[in-house]
Design an enzyme around this catalytic site. Structure first.
Site, PDB file in Angstrom:
ATOM      1  N   CYS A 157      47.749  68.550  -9.928  1.00 24.40           N
ATOM      2  CA  CYS A 157      48.188  67.400  -9.142  1.00 24.40           C
ATOM      3  C   CYS A 157      49.003  67.845  -7.938  1.00 24.40           C
ATOM      4  CB  CYS A 157      48.996  66.444 -10.019  1.00 24.40           C
ATOM      5  SG  CYS A 157      49.767  65.105  -9.089  1.00 24.40           S
ATOM      6  N   TYR A 188      54.657  66.116   2.201  1.00 22.21           N
ATOM      7  CA  TYR A 188      53.915  66.938   1.245  1.00 22.21           C
ATOM      8  C   TYR A 188      53.454  68.263   1.852  1.00 22.21           C
ATOM      9  CZ  TYR A 188      54.036  63.110  -2.044  1.00 22.21           C
ATOM     10  OH  TYR A 188      54.462  62.142  -2.911  1.00 22.21           O
ATOM     11  N   GLU A 230      42.712  62.718 -11.050  1.00 24.87           N
ATOM     12  CA  GLU A 230      43.229  62.509  -9.698  1.00 24.87           C
ATOM     13  C   GLU A 230      42.150  61.893  -8.807  1.00 24.87           C
ATOM     14  OE1 GLU A 230      45.963  62.751  -7.954  1.00 24.87           O
ATOM     15  OE2 GLU A 230      47.348  63.653  -9.379  1.00 24.87           O
TER      16      GLU A 230
END
Length: 559
Positions: A157, A188, A230
């Site tokens: 993830c 991120y 995901e």
């Protein structure tokens, strides 16, 4: 699945093995909209509210993993990871505000979120499908094993998030402050988040050192399952605005929508050129004849002479191909896309291809091959990863009216048909040259049907002219050689597979633009919002490049 070798840790190996799954996340309407900066904010807020629940699941999973770890250093490392998640959860409201949004006070969990959370907690509790784990997980080793399994379920993830957002960040203008998701993307891509993802992977490597091959296989299975969850999580995000992906959504069969896919064969569908396969069949057949002294209809030469002849033909083709391409390539790049100029240049290329085929026939190297040997070789032909699965899904899709046509210079249609002889893929239409047979043995002649870019284009146009004129049609051409250029440009969407420098150099000299498919989709998504629609147009002068069939699959069909 097998035991991991000593080069690198298990985390890196598993990411390398399953990284292709990231394509199916990247090509979701969610991430294409994020990259374009126009994803509906309600969808983004729903995502953030789902993420809160997943953060809680990660924290709980870390807690259970810490209880299972035997080594104090491992416990400390897991505790640190858990603190990171808890801190993020506690500050998530303010973090979302920094991104420019307000976290919803209430939200309903989606099935994909629940499924992912349940998977994480089941793994951390030792409830792993197909794995025999004692109910009380009594011994220290059994407990440590569960800690490793938990990290294996969490690691993909974080790596996926770091990878995809860096891919998107590379497309953005760093000075564009109007992109509403830029702060989220940048978050991120920070060194802090990369460090967090790396810490998880390093701990997974540490916890896996003493595991058996069978137990490493369990981690591999969990890692892959997590990646797929995901994909499901992002694919399930609602679509409440027009989206350019997946393409199949724009072609509702009930409204008369039809998709026609054209595809080259050699080195587009396959890993090696079909002429090399036929050469190998001929040489092996001759070697058998040499060894047992049996009479054959093969040319009167030894297997060594036959191989030498094939090598000479191949070398001559390669050298003349390079000279031909050089001779038809303009010395200066044209100022704008010139289809007419390219067409005229490729007419000269056609003469080269036909002369090369005539040499092969005159040499006699294709004489005496058994049809069954050719068909077996086709069935065992190594295809590009994802190619067969894509065509199977296309044919199985009940919500899509689609036709698939293979247009190939291959000398033997039987080889192509055999390569696609399983399941629903039999419905593919093959347009290629054919080997002539006397009963089941080749005569050495080629029944010539497609030898040039013009003949490919003529077959392409003939197929389109036979379509239902009242339906909504969209054409996609997938190819990777110079001979595909005209068809690639005439299709509504031309997709170049691989990275042929010859095709690219020639195309660019005639004004063709080559754009990575994902970048093209982001640009199209911007058009959708800015102009209300976005249409694919043939002869635009732009071709889209991909490195894998997964990209094509994700673009056309989604996950």
């Amino acid at each position: 699945m097998g035991v991991m070798d000593d080069e690198g840790g298990i985390a890196r190996k598993l990411w390398t093995k399953f990284r292709s799954e990231s394509v199916f996340v990247n090509y979701t309407p969610f991430f294409v909209g994020v990259a374009a900066g126009n994803l509906n904010s309600d969808v983004f807020l729903l995502y953030t509210s789902q993420r809160v629940h997943l953060l809680n699941a990660f924290a709980h999973a870390y807690e259970l993993a810490e209880e299972c770890a035997d080594d104090e250093e491992d416990k400390k490392a897991i505790r640190k990871l858990r603190k990171h998640v808890k801190d993020k959860r506690n500050s998530y409201d303010s973090l979302v505000r920094e991104w420019g949004f307000e976290l919803p006070k209430e939200s309903t969990l989606t099935n994909a979120t629940v499924k992912y959370s349940d998977f994480l907690l089941a793994t951390a509790s030792g409830r792993i499908e197909g794995e025999k784990v004692p109910g009380k997980i009594a011994t220290p080793f059994e407990r440590t094993k569960i800690a490793a399994y938990t990290l294996g379920a969490i690691a993909p993830c974080m790596r996926l998030f770091a990878f995809i957002n860096k891919e998107i960040q590379a497309l953005l203008d760093p000075n564009d402050s109007s992109h509403i998701y830029k702060k989220w993307i940048d978050y991120y891509c920070t060194q802090n988040f990369e460090a967090y993802a790396s810490q998880i992977e390093e701990l997974l490597d540490t916890l896996s050192i003493s595991l058996t091959g069978e137990e490493l296989n369990v981690i591999e299975k969990l890692y892959h399952q997590s990646m797929r969850l995901e994909v499901d999580f992002f694919s399930s995000q609602p679509i409440i605005q027009e989206a350019v992906v997946p393409l199949s959504r724009k072609l509702d069969a009930t409204d008369g929508g039809q998709l026609t896919i054209f595809c080259d064969f050699d080195l587009t569908c396959t890993a090696i050129d079909s002429s090399a396969i036929l050469a190998e069949i001929a040489i092996i057949t001759m070697q058998k004849a040499d060894s047992d002294g049996s009479e054959t209809q093969l040319p009167q030469m030894s297997s060594a002479d036959l191989r030498s002849t094939w090598d000479a033909l191949s070398t001559q083709y390669t050298e003349e191909f390079a000279r031909c391409v050089e001779s038809i390539t303009p010395t200066e790049t044209v100022k704008s896309f010139s289809y007419e100029g390219l067409f005229q240049a490729l007419e000269q290329f056609a003469n080269f291809e036909k002369a090369a085929n005539s040499r092969v026939v005159q040499s006699g190297v294709l004489k005496g091959l058994n049809q069954e040997d050719i068909q077996r070789a086709g069935q065992g032909l190594i295809r590009q990863a994802g190619c067969k699965g894509f065509f199977q899904k296309i044919m199985e899709n009940e919500n899509l009216t689609a036709a698939v046509h293979i247009l190939s210079y291959c000398w033997c249609g039987d080889l192509i048909r055999s390569a696609f002889s399983s399941g629903d893929i039999k419905a593919l239409n093959v347009h290629s040259n054919e080997l002539a047979f006397d009963e089941s043995i080749t005569t050495g002649e080629i029944i010539k049907k497609l030898e040039s870019p013009m003949e490919k284009l003529q077959a392409f146009n003939n197929i389109l002219n036979n379509r239902d004129k009242d339906s909504q049609h969209l054409t996609v051409y997938i190819g990777g050689s110079v001979g595909d250029l005209l068809c690639l440009l005439e299709a509504d969407i031309g997709i170049v597979m691989g990275s042929s420098p010859t095709l690219r150099t020639l195309g660019e000299q005639f004004g063709i633009s080559f754009m990575p498919l994902f970048s093209g989709l982001v640009a199209k998504q911007k058009e959708v919002v800015e102009f209300g629609s976005s249409n694919w147009k043939k002869l635009s002068g732009t071709l889209y490049t991909v490195t894998s069939w997964d990209e094509i699959h994700a673009f056309i069909l989604g996950s």
